[in-house]
Design a protein around this motif. Structure first.
Motif, PDB file in Angstrom:
ATOM      1  N   LEU A  33       0.836  -1.206   0.000  1.00 45.56           N
ATOM      2  CA  LEU A  33       0.000   0.000   0.000  1.00 45.56           C
ATOM      3  C   LEU A  33       0.871   1.257   0.000  1.00 45.56           C
ATOM      4  O   LEU A  33       0.564   2.244  -0.680  1.00 45.56           O
ATOM      5  N   GLY A  34       1.978   1.198   0.744  1.00 40.52           N
ATOM      6  CA  GLY A  34       2.848   2.353   0.861  1.00 40.52           C
ATOM      7  C   GLY A  34       3.659   2.642  -0.387  1.00 40.52           C
ATOM      8  O   GLY A  34       4.000   3.798  -0.658  1.00 40.52           O
ATOM      9  N   ARG A  35       3.974   1.616  -1.177  1.00 40.31           N
ATOM     10  CA  ARG A  35       4.814   1.852  -2.338  1.00 40.31           C
ATOM     11  C   ARG A  35       4.055   1.859  -3.665  1.00 40.31           C
ATOM     12  O   ARG A  35       4.653   2.103  -4.714  1.00 40.31           O
ATOM     13  N   ALA A  36       2.763   1.603  -3.640  1.00 38.72           N
ATOM     14  CA  ALA A  36       1.972   1.626  -4.875  1.00 38.72           C
ATOM     15  C   ALA A  36       1.854   3.047  -5.412  1.00 38.72           C
ATOM     16  O   ALA A  36       1.733   4.017  -4.647  1.00 38.72           O
ATOM     17  N   LYS A  37       1.893   3.172  -6.717  1.00 35.72           N
ATOM     18  CA  LYS A  37       1.701   4.461  -7.375  1.00 35.72           C
ATOM     19  C   LYS A  37       0.459   4.366  -8.251  1.00 35.72           C
ATOM     20  O   LYS A  37       0.418   3.585  -9.203  1.00 35.72           O
ATOM     21  N   ILE A  38      -0.556   5.152  -7.910  1.00 33.02           N
ATOM     22  CA  ILE A  38      -1.867   5.040  -8.542  1.00 33.02           C
ATOM     23  C   ILE A  38      -2.108   6.228  -9.457  1.00 33.02           C
ATOM     24  O   ILE A  38      -1.821   7.375  -9.104  1.00 33.02           O
ATOM     25  N   LEU A  39      -2.651   5.951 -10.637  1.00 35.83           N
ATOM     26  CA  LEU A  39      -3.056   7.008 -11.564  1.00 35.83           C
ATOM     27  C   LEU A  39      -4.577   7.075 -11.598  1.00 35.83           C
ATOM     28  O   LEU A  39      -5.250   6.066 -11.840  1.00 35.83           O
ATOM     29  N   VAL A  40      -5.124   8.272 -11.352  1.00 35.43           N
ATOM     30  CA  VAL A  40      -6.563   8.517 -11.466  1.00 35.43           C
ATOM     31  C   VAL A  40      -6.791   9.330 -12.728  1.00 35.43           C
ATOM     32  O   VAL A  40      -6.221  10.413 -12.896  1.00 35.43           O
ATOM     33  N   VAL A  41      -7.595   8.803 -13.631  1.00 35.04           N
ATOM     34  CA  VAL A  41      -7.896   9.489 -14.891  1.00 35.04           C
ATOM     35  C   VAL A  41      -9.295  10.099 -14.773  1.00 35.04           C
ATOM     36  O   VAL A  41     -10.284   9.387 -14.704  1.00 35.04           O
ATOM     37  N   GLY A  42      -9.341  11.409 -14.712  1.00 34.79           N
ATOM     38  CA  GLY A  42     -10.605  12.114 -14.553  1.00 34.79           C
ATOM     39  C   GLY A  42     -10.740  12.692 -13.154  1.00 34.79           C
ATOM     40  O   GLY A  42     -10.521  11.986 -12.167  1.00 34.79           O
TER      41      GLY A  42
END
Length: 419
Positions: A33-42
């Motif tokens: 959870l700490g190292r995940a990189k999430i992209l939110v589109v919109g």
């Protein structure tokens, strides 16, 4: 300011549930959870909810892309914005708001189109969550993650949320493994169209009057000016033409809001539906990253129009899907001394029972079988670059090869592996 989001996520991570993998540990979940990189589109109705939920679910690094600016009409459901934000970037304002509320989250805003970025940009993300109302944009990002999987054997899950009124859906897609967005597109209702003869001679609905003004009257009055639905002056002119048409035929119901909705094909949005679907998207992201519980199998439907109907279902890949249906085949060669001609004959023509294959790489041909009388003694490793794959430590061709042959209905895609 919220200083510790682990208060809300700690319980979910503290121990394995009845369906959790036996090897799961809380430490593993917290680390991922700490190292995940999430992209939110919109960063619209769905996007605001998704950004808030991700930040409060202990995700530490989030990027957000949105090309739109804030309009006054957004404020009734896009709660990260205020009246003084009208005209500013949705991505930038939403990201700034989240950073002010959640102390330890890092959010990077991109006031851009998704098409402004190349494959290498998208490869940096662990998972992508889409909150878009645009089919074309969703198709584009879907193809991007499928291409990444095919060309780099890197699998970036795509979680897609969509709403329309009191209805919504969530799709969890693993590129090349589960059904992709293109596989689902046949389930999306077609946009309503109206016969030109009805618009021209016998309108019966306010939509008929608006489409008459849009398709017939505007091109006649302004032949050199393309209608721009984002231009307030254009919209006002369209509304007045539509209203006059409606009065001529005794039709009620033409309003400026309806005019804008018809010409922009605006999908009605309800804040509570956005909240339900965004929450489901973020739950799936949380489960996938931490492995604390099994993920949704492909798709969830929510329908609040007739009571509450909630169902999940597995949707199988389409064999002939133009995006994910033609997976690349892996070709393993054991020597770096193989020539292009040897590769074309021994590894491509013979193995796949082809007639006269032409091989293309990165937009240009590296072997033309019709001109194969002249020997091509170039080494394959000198023609196409290889890079080490993080999954198996082996050298793979950086991009896929495309093979065209008269015996093939569709081009053959190859990934070359060097052992």
């Amino acid at each position: 300011m919220i200083r510790d989001t682990r208060i809300s996520t700690g319980y979910a991570l503290q121990g394995a549930g009845p369906f959790t993998d036996k090897e799961y540990t809380r430490e593993f979940g917290e680390t991922e959870l700490g190292r995940a990189k999430i992209l939110v589109v919109g960063a619209g109705g769905l996007g605001c909810e998704i950004l808030k939920d991700l930040a409060l679910s202990s995700f530490k690094e989030i990027d957000c892309i949105d090309m739109d600016t804030i309009e006054l009409s957004n404020l009734n459901r896009q709660f990260l914005f205020r009246e003084e934000d009208v005209g500013k970037s949705k991505a930038e304002i939403a990201s700034r708001f989240i950073k002010q509320v959640v102390k330890d989250v890092k959010i990077q805003a991109h006031f851009n189109k998704i098409q402004d970025f190349d494959m290498e940009f998208y490869r940096q993300f662990t998972l992508i969550v889409c909150g878009l109302d645009n089919i074309e944009a969703r198709s584009w990002i879907n193809k991007m993650v499928v291409d990444i999987a095919m060309q780099h054997t890197q699998y970036i899950p795509l979680i897609d949320g969509g709403t329309e009124g009191f209805q919504g859906s969530v799709k969890v897609m693993i590129p090349t493994i589960t059904a992709c967005f293109e596989c689902y597109k046949q389930l999306i209702p077609k946009q309503t169209t109206y016969p030109l003869c009805t618009l021209a001679s016998m309108p019966r609905l306010p939509e008929h009057c608006i489409e008459w003004a849009h398709q017939l009257k505007w091109p006649k009055l302004y032949p050199h000016t393309k209608f721009d639905a984002d231009d307030p002056e254009h919209v006002t002119k369209m509304y007045r033409m539509s209203l006059q048409r409606a009065k001529d035929f005794g039709i009620e119901g033409v309003t400026k809001a309806k005019t804008l909705g018809v010409v922009k094909n605006i999908i009605p949005a309800i804040a509570s539906t956005n909240a339900v679907i965004a929450a489901a998207c973020c739950n799936e992201a949380f489960k996938f990253i931490t492995s604390c519980n099994p993920n949704l199998e492909n798709i969830m439907y929510y329908n609040g129009e007739v009571g509450v109907v909630l169902a999940s279902d597995e949707y199988h890949k389409l064999v002939d899907c133009p995006v994910c249906g033609n997976r690349p085949r892996e070709v393993v060669i054991t020597t770096s001394q193989i020539t292009v001609e040897q590769f074309a004959n021994e590894y491509v023509k013979v193995r796949f029972s082809l007639v006269e294959p032409d091989i293309f790489y990165n937009g240009g041909d590296i072997y033309n079988f019709k001109n194969g009388n002249k020997e091509d003694n170039r080494l394959l490793v000198e023609v196409i670059p290889f890079e080490e794959n993080s999954n198996d430590g082996q050298l793979h061709s950086k991009y896929q090869l495309i093979v065209v042959d008269k015996s093939l209905q569709n081009p053959l895609k190859l990934i070359v592996k060097l052992e």
